[in-house]
Design an enzyme around this catalytic site. Structure first.
Site, PDB file in Angstrom:
ATOM      1  CE1 TYR A  56      -3.255  -2.808   0.044  1.00  0.00           C
ATOM      2  CE2 TYR A  56      -3.650  -2.522   2.543  1.00  0.00           C
ATOM      3  CZ  TYR A  56      -3.979  -3.034   1.253  1.00  0.00           C
ATOM      4  OH  TYR A  56      -4.739  -4.115   1.334  1.00  0.00           O
ATOM      5  CG  HIS A 132      -2.290  -8.603  -0.483  1.00  0.00           C
ATOM      6  ND1 HIS A 132      -1.733  -7.512  -0.168  1.00  0.00           N
ATOM      7  CD2 HIS A 132      -3.525  -8.336  -0.634  1.00  0.00           C
ATOM      8  CE1 HIS A 132      -2.457  -6.490  -0.339  1.00  0.00           C
ATOM      9  NE2 HIS A 132      -3.907  -7.082  -0.702  1.00  0.00           N
ATOM     10  CB  SER A 210     -14.535  -3.442  -0.770  1.00  0.00           C
ATOM     11  OG  SER A 210     -13.234  -2.983  -1.205  1.00  0.00           O
ATOM     12  N   PRO A 211     -16.058  -2.838   2.496  1.00  0.00           N
ATOM     13  CG  PRO A 211     -16.262  -2.365   4.705  1.00  0.00           C
ATOM     14  CD  PRO A 211     -15.489  -2.457   3.823  1.00  0.00           C
ATOM     15  CG  PHE A 216     -21.727   3.129  -4.970  1.00  0.00           C
ATOM     16  CD1 PHE A 216     -21.624   3.965  -6.106  1.00  0.00           C
ATOM     17  CD2 PHE A 216     -22.997   2.462  -4.885  1.00  0.00           C
ATOM     18  CE1 PHE A 216     -22.697   4.291  -6.585  1.00  0.00           C
ATOM     19  CE2 PHE A 216     -23.921   2.542  -5.722  1.00  0.00           C
ATOM     20  CZ  PHE A 216     -24.033   3.435  -6.563  1.00  0.00           C
ATOM     21  CB  SER A 218     -21.435   6.365   1.955  1.00  0.00           C
ATOM     22  OG  SER A 218     -20.589   7.091   0.553  1.00  0.00           O
TER      23      SER A 218
END
Length: 337
Positions: A56, A132, A210-211, A216, A218
């Site tokens: 990251y 990963h 990515s829960p 999106f 939100s």
């Protein structure tokens, strides 16, 4: 904050903090001082579970996120659980925004990775160490054997798998017990619900990345939203394309209606929905903003009944939603030299 147990004994806050977006995939890296303050705020709000990975970062600063967490969480090290990951690097020759992932879980690479992560995180052990992505060139039993050795050496205390299938999980677990899997999961990406019986059988936790479907769910981004084309993955994600935003309006309306009834926000409903499905499920939404951090962590206090969860599931089955971002493609056969 409420707490949950992953696997046999890894206690974490019911909502964790995914830290990738502070350094990678959501535009240029955020201001370091602001992110250190945000991480301290998360601890103050009861968050004990922080997720990062050795990749990251940016081409200029490839380990940006681990270094950030090392600086910010050092004063709280005995209070927090740090998860990081090994086993991929990016194909930097690709012109794509989300460059293909090159899997590499050779034992010597794993051992070099763990030493680098320990150094950058400023710690003598990693609480949860994930592969990963599965490397098709290296048997998972070999990877699990290395994990067993690292646990014996005290360099990690628990291990897990990301984006793993039932077969891989069973094979890995038979060599060295798996504490958690970290797979994509949201109201728009429910394919891994098929793993729930296996996880219950083997007593393995599920960490959902990515829960909120890359924020999106939100409901804060309409069809006119613009994302930085070179560094923000959302610029090419299907759920943010104007026609798809329109198609997904019934889903967003469902979230808004439910949120109004529960005195919550749409994002909190998206998180509470999964929290109330399974007691071993822990979402790790990410953010750069203090108010969004408090909102996400506050989802642990939003309670949905079994009947409400079932009603949401039925509505999701009939929602006719668009495609959602399914992850960065894998490049095969490109091991490091």
């Amino acid at each position: 904050m409420k707490y949950r147990t992953l696997g046999k004994d890894l206690k974490v806050s019911a909502v964790g903090l995914g830290c990738m977006g502070m350094s990678h995939a959501y535009g240029p890296p955020a201001d370091k001082k602001e992110m250190q303050e945000l991480l301290a705020q998360a601890v103050d709000l009861g968050c004990t579970f922080f997720d990062t990975a050795e990749v990251y970062g940016t081409p200029e600063h490839p380990y940006d996120n681990e270094e950030l967490l090392g600086r910010a969480l050092g004063p709280y090290r005995d209070k927090v659980v740090i998860a990081t990951k090994f086993g991929i690097h990016f194909d930097e020759s690709s012109p794509a925004v989300n460059k293909p992932l090159v899997p590499d879980s050779r034992p010597e690479v794993i051992r070099a990775s763990v030493e680098g992560s320990l150094r950058r995180l400023g710690t003598d052990h990693i609480d949860l160490y994930y592969q990963h992505r599965v490397d098709p060139a290296i048997p998972i039993e070999e990877v699990a054997g290395v994990m067993s050795q690292l646990i014996q050496q005290g360099k990690i205390t628990h291990w897990g798998l990301s984006e793993a299938t039932e077969e891989i999980i069973r094979r890995a677990h038979s060599v060295c017990p798996v504490t958690a899997i970290q797979n994509r999961y949201s109201m728009m990406a429910r394919q891994y619900e098929t793993l729930f019986p296996l996880l219950e059988e083997l007593h393995i936790g599920f960490v959902a990345f990515s829960p909120i479907a890359n924020v999106f769910l939100s409901g804060r981004y309409g069809k006119d939203a613009v994302f930085e084309a070179k560094t923000d993955y959302r610029s090419m994600m299907p759920q943010f394309q104007p026609a798809n935003v329109e198609q997904n309006q019934p889903l967003l309306a469902l979230l808004r209606e439910t949120a109004q009834r529960k005195a919550a926000t749409p994002a909190q409903i998206a998180l509470a929905w999964m929290l109330c499905k399974k007691p071993y499920l822990v979402p790790i939404p990410g953010t750069r903003k203090p108010d969004r951090l408090a909102e996400n962590l506050g989802a642990a206090q939003v309670l949905l009944s079994a009947q409400e969860v079932e009603a949401l599931d039925r509505a999701l089955d009939q929602a006719g939603m668009s495609d959602v971002f399914g992850g960065t493609p894998m490049a095969q056969g490109q091991h490091r030299a």
